[in-house]
Design an enzyme around this catalytic site. Structure first.
Site, PDB file in Angstrom:
ATOM      1  N   ASN A   1       0.727  -1.089  -0.060  1.00 16.26           N
ATOM      2  CA  ASN A   1      -0.208   0.054   0.183  1.00 16.26           C
ATOM      3  C   ASN A   1       0.764   1.256   0.063  1.00 16.26           C
ATOM      4  O   ASN A   1       0.614   2.253  -0.558  1.00 16.26           O
ATOM      5  CB  ASN A   1      -1.081  -0.049   1.104  1.00 16.26           C
ATOM      6  CG  ASN A   1      -0.245  -0.165   2.479  1.00 16.26           C
ATOM      7  OD1 ASN A   1       0.788  -0.857   2.586  1.00 16.26           O
ATOM      8  ND2 ASN A   1      -0.877   0.488   3.447  1.00 16.26           N
TER       9      ASN A   1
ATOM     10  N   GLY B   1       2.144  -6.069   7.160  1.00 13.82           N
ATOM     11  CA  GLY B   1       1.209  -6.663   6.458  1.00 13.82           C
ATOM     12  C   GLY B   1      -0.013  -7.241   7.195  1.00 13.82           C
ATOM     13  O   GLY B   1      -0.435  -6.683   8.236  1.00 13.82           O
TER      14      GLY B   1
ATOM     15  N   THR C   1      -1.124 -12.993   7.885  1.00 18.46           N
ATOM     16  CA  THR C   1       0.275 -13.370   7.488  1.00 18.46           C
ATOM     17  C   THR C   1       1.262 -13.114   8.619  1.00 18.46           C
ATOM     18  O   THR C   1       2.187 -13.983   8.845  1.00 18.46           O
ATOM     19  CB  THR C   1       0.739 -12.258   6.152  1.00 18.46           C
ATOM     20  OG1 THR C   1      -0.381 -12.321   5.452  1.00 18.46           O
ATOM     21  CG2 THR C   1       1.796 -12.941   5.668  1.00 18.46           C
TER      22      THR C   1
ATOM     23  N   GLU D   1       3.781  -5.311  12.215  1.00 15.49           N
ATOM     24  CA  GLU D   1       2.833  -4.155  12.192  1.00 15.49           C
ATOM     25  C   GLU D   1       1.895  -4.794  11.215  1.00 15.49           C
ATOM     26  O   GLU D   1       1.710  -5.057   9.978  1.00 15.49           O
ATOM     27  CB  GLU D   1       3.466  -2.950  11.553  1.00 15.49           C
ATOM     28  CG  GLU D   1       4.600  -2.363  12.140  1.00 15.49           C
ATOM     29  CD  GLU D   1       4.359  -1.644  13.526  1.00 15.49           C
ATOM     30  OE1 GLU D   1       3.098  -1.518  13.729  1.00 15.49           O
ATOM     31  OE2 GLU D   1       4.856  -1.744  14.509  1.00 15.49           O
TER      32      GLU D   1
ATOM     33  N   CYS E   1      -3.084   1.381   6.567  1.00 13.46           N
ATOM     34  CA  CYS E   1      -3.630   0.883   7.741  1.00 13.46           C
ATOM     35  C   CYS E   1      -4.196   1.619   8.827  1.00 13.46           C
ATOM     36  O   CYS E   1      -4.955   1.208   9.519  1.00 13.46           O
ATOM     37  CB  CYS E   1      -2.298   0.274   8.146  1.00 13.46           C
ATOM     38  SG  CYS E   1      -0.942   1.299   8.343  1.00 13.46           S
TER      39      CYS E   1
ATOM     40  N   GLU F   1       7.530   0.674  16.052  1.00 12.79           N
ATOM     41  CA  GLU F   1       8.721   1.113  15.049  1.00 12.79           C
ATOM     42  C   GLU F   1       8.796   2.427  15.293  1.00 12.79           C
ATOM     43  O   GLU F   1       8.108   3.180  16.282  1.00 12.79           O
ATOM     44  CB  GLU F   1       8.280   0.866  13.734  1.00 12.79           C
ATOM     45  CG  GLU F   1       8.020  -0.544  13.246  1.00 12.79           C
ATOM     46  CD  GLU F   1       7.601  -0.694  11.750  1.00 12.79           C
ATOM     47  OE1 GLU F   1       6.838   0.065  11.243  1.00 12.79           O
ATOM     48  OE2 GLU F   1       8.414  -1.653  11.067  1.00 12.79           O
TER      49      GLU F   1
HETATM   50  P1  NDP Z   1       0.069  -9.550   3.193  1.00 12.44           P
HETATM   51  O1  NDP Z   1       0.269  -9.897   4.556  1.00 12.44           O
HETATM   52  O2  NDP Z   1      -0.709 -10.266   2.328  1.00 12.44           O
HETATM   53  O3  NDP Z   1       1.636  -9.299   2.538  1.00 12.44           O
HETATM   54  C1  NDP Z   1       2.653  -8.587   3.172  1.00 12.44           C
HETATM   55  C2  NDP Z   1       4.016  -9.036   2.703  1.00 12.44           C
HETATM   56  O4  NDP Z   1       4.312 -10.327   3.382  1.00 12.44           O
HETATM   57  C3  NDP Z   1       4.048  -9.321   1.281  1.00 12.44           C
HETATM   58  O5  NDP Z   1       5.381  -8.746   0.579  1.00 12.44           O
HETATM   59  C4  NDP Z   1       3.974 -10.591   1.204  1.00 12.44           C
HETATM   60  O6  NDP Z   1       4.314 -11.091  -0.266  1.00 12.44           O
HETATM   61  C5  NDP Z   1       4.490 -10.987   2.052  1.00 12.44           C
HETATM   62  N1  NDP Z   1       4.008 -12.877   2.553  1.00 12.44           N
HETATM   63  C6  NDP Z   1       2.910 -13.084   2.464  1.00 12.44           C
HETATM   64  N2  NDP Z   1       2.714 -14.431   2.879  1.00 12.44           N
HETATM   65  C7  NDP Z   1       3.691 -14.489   3.538  1.00 12.44           C
HETATM   66  C8  NDP Z   1       4.440 -15.397   4.360  1.00 12.44           C
HETATM   67  N3  NDP Z   1       3.723 -16.906   4.569  1.00 12.44           N
HETATM   68  N4  NDP Z   1       5.764 -15.479   4.945  1.00 12.44           N
HETATM   69  C9  NDP Z   1       6.379 -14.228   4.628  1.00 12.44           C
HETATM   70  N5  NDP Z   1       6.023 -13.370   3.950  1.00 12.44           N
HETATM   71  C10 NDP Z   1       4.467 -13.380   3.355  1.00 12.44           C
HETATM   72  O7  NDP Z   1      -0.255  -7.790   3.272  1.00 12.44           O
HETATM   73  P2  NDP Z   1      -0.583  -6.862   2.035  1.00 12.44           P
HETATM   74  O8  NDP Z   1       0.566  -6.744   1.231  1.00 12.44           O
HETATM   75  O9  NDP Z   1      -1.938  -7.480   1.410  1.00 12.44           O
HETATM   76  O10 NDP Z   1      -0.937  -5.397   2.796  1.00 12.44           O
HETATM   77  C11 NDP Z   1      -2.134  -5.194   3.440  1.00 12.44           C
HETATM   78  C12 NDP Z   1      -2.042  -5.356   4.884  1.00 12.44           C
HETATM   79  O11 NDP Z   1      -0.889  -4.779   5.428  1.00 12.44           O
HETATM   80  C13 NDP Z   1      -3.134  -4.790   5.585  1.00 12.44           C
HETATM   81  O12 NDP Z   1      -3.886  -5.947   6.328  1.00 12.44           O
HETATM   82  C14 NDP Z   1      -2.833  -3.808   6.279  1.00 12.44           C
HETATM   83  O13 NDP Z   1      -3.614  -3.205   7.380  1.00 12.44           O
HETATM   84  C15 NDP Z   1      -1.496  -3.921   6.618  1.00 12.44           C
HETATM   85  N6  NDP Z   1      -0.709  -2.783   6.944  1.00 12.44           N
HETATM   86  C16 NDP Z   1      -0.234  -2.541   8.143  1.00 12.44           C
HETATM   87  C17 NDP Z   1       0.430  -1.592   8.467  1.00 12.44           C
HETATM   88  C18 NDP Z   1       0.789  -1.087   9.847  1.00 12.44           C
HETATM   89  O14 NDP Z   1       1.714  -0.202  10.184  1.00 12.44           O
HETATM   90  N7  NDP Z   1       0.297  -1.790  10.853  1.00 12.44           N
HETATM   91  C19 NDP Z   1       0.912  -0.410   7.449  1.00 12.44           C
HETATM   92  C20 NDP Z   1       0.222  -0.771   6.119  1.00 12.44           C
HETATM   93  C21 NDP Z   1      -0.477  -2.155   5.829  1.00 12.44           C
HETATM   94  P3  NDP Z   1       3.269 -11.184  -1.360  1.00 12.44           P
HETATM   95  O15 NDP Z   1       4.065 -10.266  -2.312  1.00 12.44           O
HETATM   96  O16 NDP Z   1       3.317 -12.524  -2.096  1.00 12.44           O
HETATM   97  O17 NDP Z   1       1.920 -10.349  -1.066  1.00 12.44           O
END
Ligand code: NDP
Length: 481
Positions: free
Chosen positions: A150, A226, A230, A248, A282, A461
């Site tokens: 995002n 993420g 995950t 996070e 997020c 963080e």
């Molecule tokens: P995901 O959890 O799908 O993915 C995040 C990252 O993790 C990607 O690079 C993804 O790879 C990787 N990933 C996926 N599965 C695994 C695994 N089993 N082991 C290790 N790495 C893995 O999140 P999104 O990218 O869809 O992002 C949206 C989410 O992030 C929302 O829930 C949002 O709230 C959260 N978020 C939280 C923030 C915070 O500061 N708390 C800030 C911004 C977002 P791949 O490229 O394959 O997807």
């Protein structure tokens, strides 16, 4: 067609097995490039490069490390416009947002941690005449940073910078959905002569690259941003090896509007907090809780404000909302809008895709959507949607507002609008969330702790918290005999 490569040992490298994934341009819904579909063999190569580079990097003086990080920051500034255009094309976000927020923040992340280490003090505990203790903060070695789609370069660098500044070598994985600016960061490292192997970037899928990184015995800490599911998977994989974890995760943030607020301000900030980056931040406030006595007045003003938002191709300067990041994500958001209708919600505006003229007719555009008449205890009001969808709910007392605000499994951020300073502090203290804004939203001071409670994450963080996370504290005790 743009073909990205991994950045390993200071060089651009194709994936070892020669496989690639398609990269889509959300504004057009078309493939515009390819990225490595890396696997464990690429992760192995990146970790080997990092382990080779880590000892020398960790032994550099803080001044030398700081200078390298500053060079990257300065080069990001020089390439700012190109990076902003790339981010917008890759992610679908308005170029204006990438130019004013995402890329400047990536630049500032490098500069902030480059200078933070110059001001860091280590702990010293005197024991009177018996002696003293001092604390060494030593780098962990090789660490992993995994980031979402995002805020691609913004969040990628938010993790990488403190890890590098603290003296670690890094293997980082950006989201496969928005990899382009992470690739350009590799180029920038080459341009400024960043030491080879200190930062390595491996592209590909979470299930392959992410898991291989998380499981690898050489990785001492994982900083992940993420989704909550995950995060749980990563915690499960990392726990048996006792790795340090910073997670996070998701949010379902409440935005509390009290009757004594500055209504005009509450309306305009709430519109931004709801729909910035198409609601894909997020920290976006997705549940707006409004004191019953001003519910109708707020609703009218808010809907008028939302009607003024321009949705369209993200490269157009006047556009305030671009495309969602992918077809799959757009479909997920539309499914939630259907669910809201099934749960008894009334869609006050939006609720549908918003097709644009060719060549953007296959892009992933959604109208900003506002829904009311839903109870707190329904899925629409409990699950993270992560799109341009907000709900309105009335409340009659401060207690009810707090109960509704806290009635989710998440606890990332909250916003409170009131002009009563006592109420502001009281409510802030009782909100179950890691961040509370009063009469504003997304004001960030990089020194402050950033993170969530409950299912929104573990750890914080920002500032010295991040630097501490990426070091091992060692107490040295010296007694006087
Ligand atoms: P995901 O959890 O799908 O993915 C995040 C990252 O993790 C990607 O690079 C993804 O790879 C990787 N990933 C996926 N599965 C695994 C695994 N089993 N082991 C290790 N790495 C893995 O999140 P999104 O990218 O869809 O992002 C949206 C989410 O992030 C929302 O829930 C949002 O709230 C959260 N978020 C939280 C923030 C915070 O500061 N708390 C800030 C911004 C977002 P791949 O490229 O394959 O997807």
């Amino acid at each position: 067609m743009i073909t990205l490569q991994n950045f390993i040992g200071g060089k651009m490298c194709p994936p070892q097995r020669g496989r690639y994934l398609d990269n889509y341009e959300p504004a057009k819904g078309q493939i515009y490039g390819q990225l490595p579909d890396s696997d464990a063999s690429d992760v192995e190569a990146a970790i080997a490069a990092a382990q080779k580079a880590a000892p020398a990097w960790g032994k550099l003086s803080t001044q030398e490390r700081s200078r390298y990080l500053m060079k990257v920051s300065e080069r990001i500034q020089e390439r700012l416009e190109e990076l902003a255009q790339a981010e917008s094309r890759d992610n679908g976000k308005p170029v204006k947002l990438a130019r004013s927020v995402d890329i400047p923040r990536a630049r500032d992340n490098f500069a902030f941690f480059a200078t933070a280490i110059l001001h860091q003090e280590d702990a010293f505990h005197a024991m009177g005449e018996h002696g003293f203790n001092y604390t060494l903060r030593q780098p962990l070695g090789t660490v992993a940073c995994i980031s979402p789609w995002n805020l691609p370069l913004y969040l990628f660098t938010w993790k990488i910078c403190p890890a590098l500044a603290a003296g670690n070598a890094v293997v980082a994985k950006p989201s496969e959905v928005s990899p382009y600016t992470a690739y350009l960061l590799g180029e920038i490292c080459q341009e400024v002569g960043f030491p080879a192997g200190v930062l390595n970037i491996v592209h590909g899928r979470g299930s392959k690259v992410g898991e291989a990184l998380v499981k690898h015995t050489a990785i001492k800490a994982i900083s992940f941003t993420g989704g909550t599911q995950t995060g749980a998977r990563i915690a499960e994989l990392a726990a048996p090896q006792f790795k340090k974890l910073s997670l996070e995760l998701g949010g379902k943030n409440p935005n509390l509007i009290f009757a004594d607020c500055d209504l005009e301000r509450a309306i305009s900030v709430s519109a931004r907090a709801s729909f910035a980056n198409q609601g894909q931040i997020c920290l976006c406030g997705s549940r707006i809780l409004i004191e019953a006595s001003i519910y109708e007045e707020f609703k009218k003003g808010f809907l008028e404000k939302v009607a003024q938002l321009t949705v369209g191709p993200p490269h157009q300067e006047e556009v305030q909302m671009g495309a969602l990041v992918s077809a799959a994500h757009r479909d997920k958001v539309l499914q939630y809008i259907d669910l809201a209708r099934q749960e008894g919600g009334t869609v006050l505006c939006g609720g549908h895709a918003l097709p644009q003229p060719a060549p953007y007719d296959q892009g992933y555009y959604l109208a900003p959507t506002v829904i009311e008449d839903l109870p707190q205890a329904c899925r629409t009001n409990s699950e993270e949607i992560f799109g341009p969808v907000v709900t309105l709910q009335p409340f009659s007392s401060e207690e009810e507002a707090l109960a509704k605000a806290n009635a989710t499994e998440y606890g990332l951020a909250a916003t409170v609008f009131t002009q009563d300073v006592n109420r502001a502090h009281r409510v802030a203290a009782h909100l179950q969330s890691g961040i509370v804004w009063i009469n504003d939203w997304l004001v960030r001071d990089l020194r402050t702790p950033f993170g969530g409670m409950k299912n929104s994450g573990v750890g914080r963080e920002g500032g010295f918290e991040a630097l501490h996370f990426f070091t091992e504290a060692k107490n040295v005790c010296l007694t006087v005999s």
